[in-house]
Write a protein that holds these residues in place. Structure first.
Motif, PDB file in Angstrom:
ATOM      1  N   TYR A 179      15.392  24.978 -48.594  1.00  0.00           N
ATOM      2  CA  TYR A 179      15.578  25.126 -47.290  1.00  0.00           C
ATOM      3  C   TYR A 179      14.443  24.478 -46.399  1.00  0.00           C
ATOM      4  CZ  TYR A 179      16.098  26.823 -42.567  1.00  0.00           C
ATOM      5  OH  TYR A 179      16.047  26.705 -41.028  1.00  0.00           O
ATOM      6  N   TYR A 180      13.180  24.916 -46.833  1.00  0.00           N
ATOM      7  CA  TYR A 180      12.064  24.503 -46.224  1.00  0.00           C
ATOM      8  C   TYR A 180      11.570  23.191 -46.676  1.00  0.00           C
ATOM      9  CZ  TYR A 180       9.988  28.843 -44.113  1.00  0.00           C
ATOM     10  OH  TYR A 180       9.808  29.850 -42.991  1.00  0.00           O
ATOM     11  N   MET A 181      11.989  22.840 -47.711  1.00  0.00           N
ATOM     12  CA  MET A 181      11.663  21.374 -48.252  1.00  0.00           C
ATOM     13  C   MET A 181      12.479  20.461 -47.263  1.00  0.00           C
ATOM     14  SD  MET A 181      10.982  20.179 -52.242  1.00  0.00           S
ATOM     15  CE  MET A 181       9.915  21.406 -52.480  1.00  0.00           C
ATOM     16  N   LYS A 182      13.691  20.746 -46.905  1.00  0.00           N
ATOM     17  CA  LYS A 182      14.420  19.864 -46.303  1.00  0.00           C
ATOM     18  C   LYS A 182      14.252  19.948 -44.652  1.00  0.00           C
ATOM     19  CE  LYS A 182      19.335  19.183 -45.094  1.00  0.00           C
ATOM     20  NZ  LYS A 182      20.688  19.343 -45.216  1.00  0.00           N
ATOM     21  N   LYS A 183      13.685  21.202 -44.286  1.00  0.00           N
ATOM     22  CA  LYS A 183      13.547  21.314 -42.845  1.00  0.00           C
ATOM     23  C   LYS A 183      12.256  20.651 -42.423  1.00  0.00           C
ATOM     24  CE  LYS A 183      13.171  25.071 -39.082  1.00  0.00           C
ATOM     25  NZ  LYS A 183      14.249  24.571 -38.586  1.00  0.00           N
ATOM     26  N   PHE A 184      11.172  20.744 -43.258  1.00  0.00           N
ATOM     27  CA  PHE A 184      10.007  20.216 -42.985  1.00  0.00           C
ATOM     28  C   PHE A 184       9.634  18.834 -43.690  1.00  0.00           C
ATOM     29  CE2 PHE A 184       9.955  24.717 -42.048  1.00  0.00           C
ATOM     30  CZ  PHE A 184       9.630  24.861 -40.724  1.00  0.00           C
ATOM     31  N   SER A 185      10.615  18.164 -43.953  1.00  0.00           N
ATOM     32  CA  SER A 185      10.582  16.829 -44.592  1.00  0.00           C
ATOM     33  C   SER A 185      10.041  15.617 -43.765  1.00  0.00           C
ATOM     34  CB  SER A 185      12.058  16.533 -45.333  1.00  0.00           C
ATOM     35  OG  SER A 185      11.920  15.374 -45.665  1.00  0.00           O
ATOM     36  N   GLY A 186       9.077  14.824 -44.266  1.00  0.00           N
ATOM     37  CA  GLY A 186       9.057  13.653 -43.351  1.00  0.00           C
ATOM     38  C   GLY A 186       7.783  13.671 -42.402  1.00  0.00           C
ATOM     39  N   TYR A 187       6.900  14.965 -42.420  1.00  0.00           N
ATOM     40  CA  TYR A 187       5.796  14.853 -41.381  1.00  0.00           C
ATOM     41  C   TYR A 187       4.552  14.347 -42.099  1.00  0.00           C
ATOM     42  CZ  TYR A 187       8.129  18.271 -38.515  1.00  0.00           C
ATOM     43  OH  TYR A 187       9.194  18.691 -37.758  1.00  0.00           O
ATOM     44  N   ASP A 188       3.823  13.950 -41.228  1.00  0.00           N
ATOM     45  CA  ASP A 188       2.376  13.236 -41.595  1.00  0.00           C
ATOM     46  C   ASP A 188       1.453  14.269 -42.071  1.00  0.00           C
ATOM     47  OD1 ASP A 188       0.377  11.791 -42.248  1.00  0.00           O
ATOM     48  OD2 ASP A 188       0.042  10.847 -40.280  1.00  0.00           O
ATOM     49  N   THR A 189       1.206  14.553 -43.398  1.00  0.00           N
ATOM     50  CA  THR A 189       0.223  15.453 -43.645  1.00  0.00           C
ATOM     51  C   THR A 189      -0.869  15.263 -44.353  1.00  0.00           C
ATOM     52  OG1 THR A 189       1.655  16.088 -45.699  1.00  0.00           O
ATOM     53  CG2 THR A 189       1.963  17.529 -43.681  1.00  0.00           C
ATOM     54  N   SER A 190      -1.363  13.849 -44.197  1.00  0.00           N
ATOM     55  CA  SER A 190      -2.252  13.075 -44.981  1.00  0.00           C
ATOM     56  C   SER A 190      -3.700  13.604 -44.408  1.00  0.00           C
ATOM     57  CB  SER A 190      -2.338  11.669 -44.677  1.00  0.00           C
ATOM     58  OG  SER A 190      -2.091  11.453 -43.062  1.00  0.00           O
ATOM     59  N   LEU A 191      -3.602  14.296 -43.127  1.00  0.00           N
ATOM     60  CA  LEU A 191      -4.980  14.971 -42.831  1.00  0.00           C
ATOM     61  C   LEU A 191      -5.302  15.828 -43.441  1.00  0.00           C
ATOM     62  CD1 LEU A 191      -4.237  15.005 -38.927  1.00  0.00           C
ATOM     63  CD2 LEU A 191      -6.001  13.353 -40.093  1.00  0.00           C
ATOM     64  N   ILE A 192      -4.381  16.510 -44.179  1.00  0.00           N
ATOM     65  CA  ILE A 192      -4.952  17.608 -45.037  1.00  0.00           C
ATOM     66  C   ILE A 192      -5.458  17.155 -46.640  1.00  0.00           C
ATOM     67  CG2 ILE A 192      -4.108  19.650 -46.525  1.00  0.00           C
ATOM     68  CD1 ILE A 192      -4.323  20.284 -43.535  1.00  0.00           C
ATOM     69  N   LYS A 193      -6.772  17.454 -46.665  1.00  0.00           N
ATOM     70  CA  LYS A 193      -7.475  17.102 -47.951  1.00  0.00           C
ATOM     71  C   LYS A 193      -7.393  18.158 -48.872  1.00  0.00           C
ATOM     72  CE  LYS A 193      -8.432  13.464 -45.622  1.00  0.00           C
ATOM     73  NZ  LYS A 193      -7.545  12.179 -45.777  1.00  0.00           N
ATOM     74  N   PRO A 194      -6.950  17.668 -50.229  1.00  0.00           N
ATOM     75  CA  PRO A 194      -6.749  18.876 -51.162  1.00  0.00           C
ATOM     76  C   PRO A 194      -8.356  19.390 -51.704  1.00  0.00           C
ATOM     77  CG  PRO A 194      -6.433  16.696 -52.189  1.00  0.00           C
ATOM     78  CD  PRO A 194      -6.772  16.595 -50.872  1.00  0.00           C
ATOM     79  N   LEU A 195      -8.529  20.574 -51.537  1.00  0.00           N
ATOM     80  CA  LEU A 195      -9.353  21.247 -51.987  1.00  0.00           C
ATOM     81  C   LEU A 195      -9.278  22.485 -53.234  1.00  0.00           C
ATOM     82  CD1 LEU A 195     -11.368  21.298 -48.704  1.00  0.00           C
ATOM     83  CD2 LEU A 195     -11.943  19.731 -50.470  1.00  0.00           C
ATOM     84  N   LYS A 196     -10.165  22.442 -54.070  1.00  0.00           N
ATOM     85  CA  LYS A 196      -9.732  23.404 -55.038  1.00  0.00           C
ATOM     86  C   LYS A 196     -10.046  24.894 -54.526  1.00  0.00           C
ATOM     87  CE  LYS A 196     -10.963  24.544 -59.911  1.00  0.00           C
ATOM     88  NZ  LYS A 196     -11.799  24.057 -61.127  1.00  0.00           N
ATOM     89  N   ARG A 197     -11.209  24.987 -53.923  1.00  0.00           N
ATOM     90  CA  ARG A 197     -11.818  26.223 -53.458  1.00  0.00           C
ATOM     91  C   ARG A 197     -12.563  26.122 -51.855  1.00  0.00           C
ATOM     92  NH1 ARG A 197     -14.301  26.003 -58.480  1.00  0.00           N
ATOM     93  NH2 ARG A 197     -13.570  27.608 -59.913  1.00  0.00           N
ATOM     94  N   VAL A 198     -11.563  26.710 -51.127  1.00  0.00           N
ATOM     95  CA  VAL A 198     -11.901  26.344 -49.442  1.00  0.00           C
ATOM     96  C   VAL A 198     -11.879  28.269 -48.884  1.00  0.00           C
ATOM     97  CG1 VAL A 198      -9.690  26.281 -49.057  1.00  0.00           C
ATOM     98  CG2 VAL A 198     -11.209  25.461 -47.454  1.00  0.00           C
ATOM     99  N   LYS A 199     -12.971  28.229 -48.411  1.00  0.00           N
ATOM    100  CA  LYS A 199     -13.137  29.779 -47.603  1.00  0.00           C
ATOM    101  C   LYS A 199     -13.339  29.151 -46.086  1.00  0.00           C
ATOM    102  CE  LYS A 199     -13.359  31.951 -51.470  1.00  0.00           C
ATOM    103  NZ  LYS A 199     -12.246  32.548 -52.084  1.00  0.00           N
ATOM    104  N   VAL A 200     -12.689  30.203 -45.450  1.00  0.00           N
ATOM    105  CA  VAL A 200     -12.617  30.231 -43.933  1.00  0.00           C
ATOM    106  C   VAL A 200     -13.967  30.931 -43.575  1.00  0.00           C
ATOM    107  CG1 VAL A 200     -11.653  30.905 -41.599  1.00  0.00           C
ATOM    108  CG2 VAL A 200     -10.047  30.116 -43.665  1.00  0.00           C
ATOM    109  N   LYS A 201     -15.029  30.391 -42.974  1.00  0.00           N
ATOM    110  CA  LYS A 201     -16.061  31.095 -42.318  1.00  0.00           C
ATOM    111  C   LYS A 201     -15.816  31.514 -40.820  1.00  0.00           C
ATOM    112  CE  LYS A 201     -19.657  28.705 -44.786  1.00  0.00           C
ATOM    113  NZ  LYS A 201     -20.940  28.018 -44.809  1.00  0.00           N
ATOM    114  N   TYR A 202     -16.074  32.887 -40.535  1.00  0.00           N
ATOM    115  CA  TYR A 202     -15.851  33.469 -39.500  1.00  0.00           C
ATOM    116  C   TYR A 202     -16.817  34.678 -39.133  1.00  0.00           C
ATOM    117  CZ  TYR A 202     -13.125  37.170 -41.875  1.00  0.00           C
ATOM    118  OH  TYR A 202     -12.864  38.094 -42.771  1.00  0.00           O
ATOM    119  N   ASP A 203     -17.120  34.956 -37.685  1.00  0.00           N
ATOM    120  CA  ASP A 203     -18.074  35.769 -37.400  1.00  0.00           C
ATOM    121  C   ASP A 203     -17.480  36.813 -36.557  1.00  0.00           C
ATOM    122  OD1 ASP A 203     -20.086  37.315 -36.796  1.00  0.00           O
ATOM    123  OD2 ASP A 203     -21.316  35.678 -35.329  1.00  0.00           O
TER     124      ASP A 203
END
Length: 205
Positions: A179-203
């Protein structure tokens, strides 16, 4: 006195030569960091009232499906915020204070990007292999895969793709990978870069 003068002159000459040699040495190479701060990985698109199939359109549509874009929602199973994050997923991307997360919309947006980057890394080979193919009557796209990974986790999406739809995860509300694969098909997600380890920094201060 002449000997002292010669000695001081020699010391000065040697000092200058040492400085010149050091300055000519190449700068040491920095080790590549395994953990990447989210602030360096994503630049938001300019605002437009016509979101369409842009990345902003993708995350706003997904946020609406998850919580009607309510940053402060907690569902009956304890999932948090606009994108309905579980606490275990938040820990993976470096967020260990769920109450602070719930009351911080900016942090929730950063968490969404970080999680998408991690999922894209885990599923990078499957995206390449299955993008454009049809599984269970649904055209597979990168955005559909990332949306399904947000719902079910990247491992469940791998099982769905590699079983050609036979293993179709459903959450407690009955929403499925298909269902999700169909509902959210065809959007441009090229801005998302694949990263193996990513942490959110916050204060929290």
């Amino acid at each position: 006195m002449k000997n002292i003068g010669k000695f001081l002159s020699l010391v000065l000459t040697i000092s200058i030569l040492v400085v010149l040699v050091i300055s000519m040495q190449p700068a040491p190479k920095q080790l590549k960091q395994e953990t990447v701060s989210i602030e360096n990985c994503y630049q938001p698109e300019p605002f437009s009232p016509h979101l369409g199939k842009t990345f902003t359109g993708f995350k706003e549509a997904l946020g609406f499906k998850e919580s009607q874009n309510d940053y402060f929602r907690v569902n009956q199973y304890g999932y948090l915020g606009k994108y309905q994050f579980g606490k275990s997923t938040l820990k993976v991307i470096g967020i260990h204070h769920p109450n602070f997360f719930l009351n911080n919309p900016e942090l929730q947006e950063k968490a969404f990007i970080a999680n998408a980057q991690r999922n894209k890394w885990v599923l990078r080979r499957d995206i390449k292999r299955f993008n454009g193919k049809y599984i269970s009557g649904v055209k597979v796209t990168e955005s559909g895969i990332l949306a399904a990974a947000h719902l079910a986790g990247p491992g469940s999406v791998k099982k769905f793709l590699r079983s050609y739809g036979e293993q179709n995860f459903a959450d407690a509300n009955g929403a499925t990978i298909r269902y999700y694969m169909k509902k959210f098909s065809g959007y441009d997600t090229s801005l998302i870069k694949p990263l193996k380890r990513v942490k959110v920094k916050y204060d929290r201060a």
